[in-house]
Design a protein around this motif. Structure first.
Motif, PDB file in Angstrom:
ATOM      1  N   ASP A   1      21.541 -83.705   7.608  1.00 38.07           N
ATOM      2  CA  ASP A   1      21.938 -82.497   7.091  1.00 38.07           C
ATOM      3  C   ASP A   1      22.117 -82.415   5.240  1.00 38.07           C
ATOM      4  N   LYS A   2      23.682 -82.650   5.417  1.00 34.05           N
ATOM      5  CA  LYS A   2      24.057 -82.452   4.599  1.00 34.05           C
ATOM      6  C   LYS A   2      25.638 -83.480   4.168  1.00 34.05           C
ATOM      7  N   VAL A   3      25.877 -84.039   2.849  1.00 33.44           N
ATOM      8  CA  VAL A   3      27.442 -84.608   2.574  1.00 33.44           C
ATOM      9  C   VAL A   3      27.651 -83.981   1.865  1.00 33.44           C
ATOM     10  N   ILE A   4      29.535 -83.211   2.130  1.00 31.95           N
ATOM     11  CA  ILE A   4      30.062 -82.673   1.513  1.00 31.95           C
ATOM     12  C   ILE A   4      31.088 -83.512   0.710  1.00 31.95           C
ATOM     13  N   LEU A   5      30.931 -83.231  -1.113  1.00 32.24           N
ATOM     14  CA  LEU A   5      31.715 -84.454  -1.844  1.00 32.24           C
ATOM     15  C   LEU A   5      33.375 -83.662  -1.773  1.00 32.24           C
TER      16      LEU A   5
ATOM     17  N   TYR B   1      24.362 -91.964  -4.292  1.00 32.52           N
ATOM     18  CA  TYR B   1      23.084 -92.564  -3.395  1.00 32.52           C
ATOM     19  C   TYR B   1      22.726 -91.526  -2.243  1.00 32.52           C
ATOM     20  N   TYR B   2      23.750 -90.843  -2.857  1.00 27.45           N
ATOM     21  CA  TYR B   2      23.722 -89.412  -1.704  1.00 27.45           C
ATOM     22  C   TYR B   2      23.002 -88.658  -3.044  1.00 27.45           C
TER      23      TYR B   2
ATOM     24  N   ASN C   1      19.794 -86.083  -2.562  1.00 23.35           N
ATOM     25  CA  ASN C   1      19.332 -84.693  -2.289  1.00 23.35           C
ATOM     26  C   ASN C   1      19.970 -83.794  -1.320  1.00 23.35           C
ATOM     27  N   LYS C   2      21.375 -85.191  -1.039  1.00 23.85           N
ATOM     28  CA  LYS C   2      22.292 -84.612   0.104  1.00 23.85           C
ATOM     29  C   LYS C   2      23.691 -83.951  -0.255  1.00 23.85           C
ATOM     30  N   LEU C   3      24.167 -84.047  -1.875  1.00 27.00           N
ATOM     31  CA  LEU C   3      24.633 -83.905  -1.891  1.00 27.00           C
ATOM     32  C   LEU C   3      25.044 -82.524  -2.598  1.00 27.00           C
ATOM     33  N   ALA C   4      26.823 -82.019  -2.232  1.00 28.32           N
ATOM     34  CA  ALA C   4      27.040 -80.364  -3.188  1.00 28.32           C
ATOM     35  C   ALA C   4      28.745 -80.890  -2.284  1.00 28.32           C
ATOM     36  N   LYS C   5      29.286 -80.915  -4.036  1.00 28.43           N
ATOM     37  CA  LYS C   5      30.600 -80.915  -3.969  1.00 28.43           C
ATOM     38  C   LYS C   5      31.312 -80.178  -4.131  1.00 28.43           C
ATOM     39  N   ILE C   6      32.802 -80.166  -3.693  1.00 28.28           N
ATOM     40  CA  ILE C   6      33.365 -78.778  -3.499  1.00 28.28           C
ATOM     41  C   ILE C   6      35.074 -79.168  -4.353  1.00 28.28           C
ATOM     42  N   ASN C   7      35.780 -77.982  -5.142  1.00 28.07           N
ATOM     43  CA  ASN C   7      36.789 -78.865  -5.168  1.00 28.07           C
ATOM     44  C   ASN C   7      38.094 -78.719  -4.088  1.00 28.07           C
ATOM     45  N   GLY C   8      38.601 -79.680  -3.867  1.00 25.35           N
ATOM     46  CA  GLY C   8      39.582 -79.678  -2.840  1.00 25.35           C
ATOM     47  C   GLY C   8      41.056 -79.483  -3.288  1.00 25.35           C
ATOM     48  N   LEU C   9      40.958 -79.272  -4.094  1.00 32.49           N
ATOM     49  CA  LEU C   9      42.323 -78.275  -5.392  1.00 32.49           C
ATOM     50  C   LEU C   9      42.736 -76.445  -4.737  1.00 32.49           C
ATOM     51  N   GLY C  10      43.968 -76.869  -4.520  1.00 33.56           N
ATOM     52  CA  GLY C  10      44.220 -75.291  -3.901  1.00 33.56           C
ATOM     53  C   GLY C  10      44.042 -74.798  -2.293  1.00 33.56           C
ATOM     54  N   ASN C  11      43.939 -73.383  -2.084  1.00 33.23           N
ATOM     55  CA  ASN C  11      44.529 -72.765  -0.660  1.00 33.23           C
ATOM     56  C   ASN C  11      43.107 -73.623   0.053  1.00 33.23           C
TER      57      ASN C  11
END
Ligand code: AMP
Length: 213
Positions: free
Chosen positions: A108-112, A185-186, A190-200
């Motif tokens: 379904d999705k790849v979360i980066l 690759y992802y 069209n599977k990639l969603a990028k998330i900021n991994g800094l913070g709470n």
């Protein structure tokens, strides 16, 4: 739902995988955790994997792919699963595509999860884990009440062999060379969603949930 969590070691994939697992009722499959268990038990697979893990190198693709082929067929994966630490090479990603196709499943999705490199080194070298229950601490950001002792079970806190500065640097180099190509690759798939991994960590999870809805 079938998800892949992508990102360098130490970006918080394990923590977020746990949150997602609880929220959506699907298992977290961490190749690192499976391998560490095998090493602890002294199994053939563990013996084979240990020499790579100790230096921060990747365990060979065929070993990992064989292990994952079996794991995703287990009963608890019926409604989906979260892959944490797999795939880590293009060959593994292609093997995953084939595995899913063979079982009529879709990714379904790849979360980066994205965190700057200097922050990662600090996070990993300061990480301590309980030798008994596996709870995770950080000497600065999340210290136990008594130094070296687990708040939850009283077990001894240790540094993972591969969290020393030298090995961390090698793990990051391996990530850049072998795993970063998967971002493209992802993206292409069209599977990639990028998330900021800094913070709470709760806020990061909210952002992940927003992507999954
Ligand atoms: P992790 O806890 O995900 O950082 O994994 C710890 C170590 O296990 C890595 O440094 C590798 O040696 C090995 N490992 C975990 N997942 C994989 C994978 N998908 N492919 C190859 N080696 C892996």
């Amino acid at each position: 739902m079938i998800l892949v969590l992508l990102g360098a070691p130490g970006v918080g994939k394990g923590t977020q995988a746990e949150f997602i697992s609880r929220e959506f009722g699907i298992p977290q499959i961490s190749t690192g955790d499976i391998l560490r268990k095998e090493v602890k038990e002294g199994s053939e697979l563990g013996k084979q994997a240990k020499k790579y893990m100790d230096s921060g190198a990747l365990v060979p693709d065929d070993v990992i792919v064989g292990m994952m082929e079996k794991r995703i067929k287990a009963d608890d994966c019926r409604n989906g699963f979260i892959l944490d630490g797999f795939p880590r090479t293009t060959d593994q990603a292609e093997a995953l595509d084939k595995m899913l196709e063979k079982n009529s499943l879709t990714l379904d999705k790849v979360i980066l999860i994205d965190v700057p490199k200097n922050e990662i080194v600090e996070r990993l070298t300061g990480r301590r884990v309980c030798s008994k229950c596996g709870a995770v601490y950080h000497i600065k950001n999340n210290p136990p009440k008594t130094e070296g002792v687990c708040d939850k079970c009283g077990g001894e806190l240790i540094q993972r062999d591969d969290d020393t500065k030298e090995v961390v640097e090698n793990r990051l180099k391996v990530y850049e060379e072998s795993t970063m190509p998967l971002i493209y690759y992802y993206k292409k798939a069209n599977k990639l969603a990028k998330i900021n991994g800094l913070g709470n960590i709760e806020k990061i999870f909210e952002n992940i949930k927003a992507v999954l809805q």
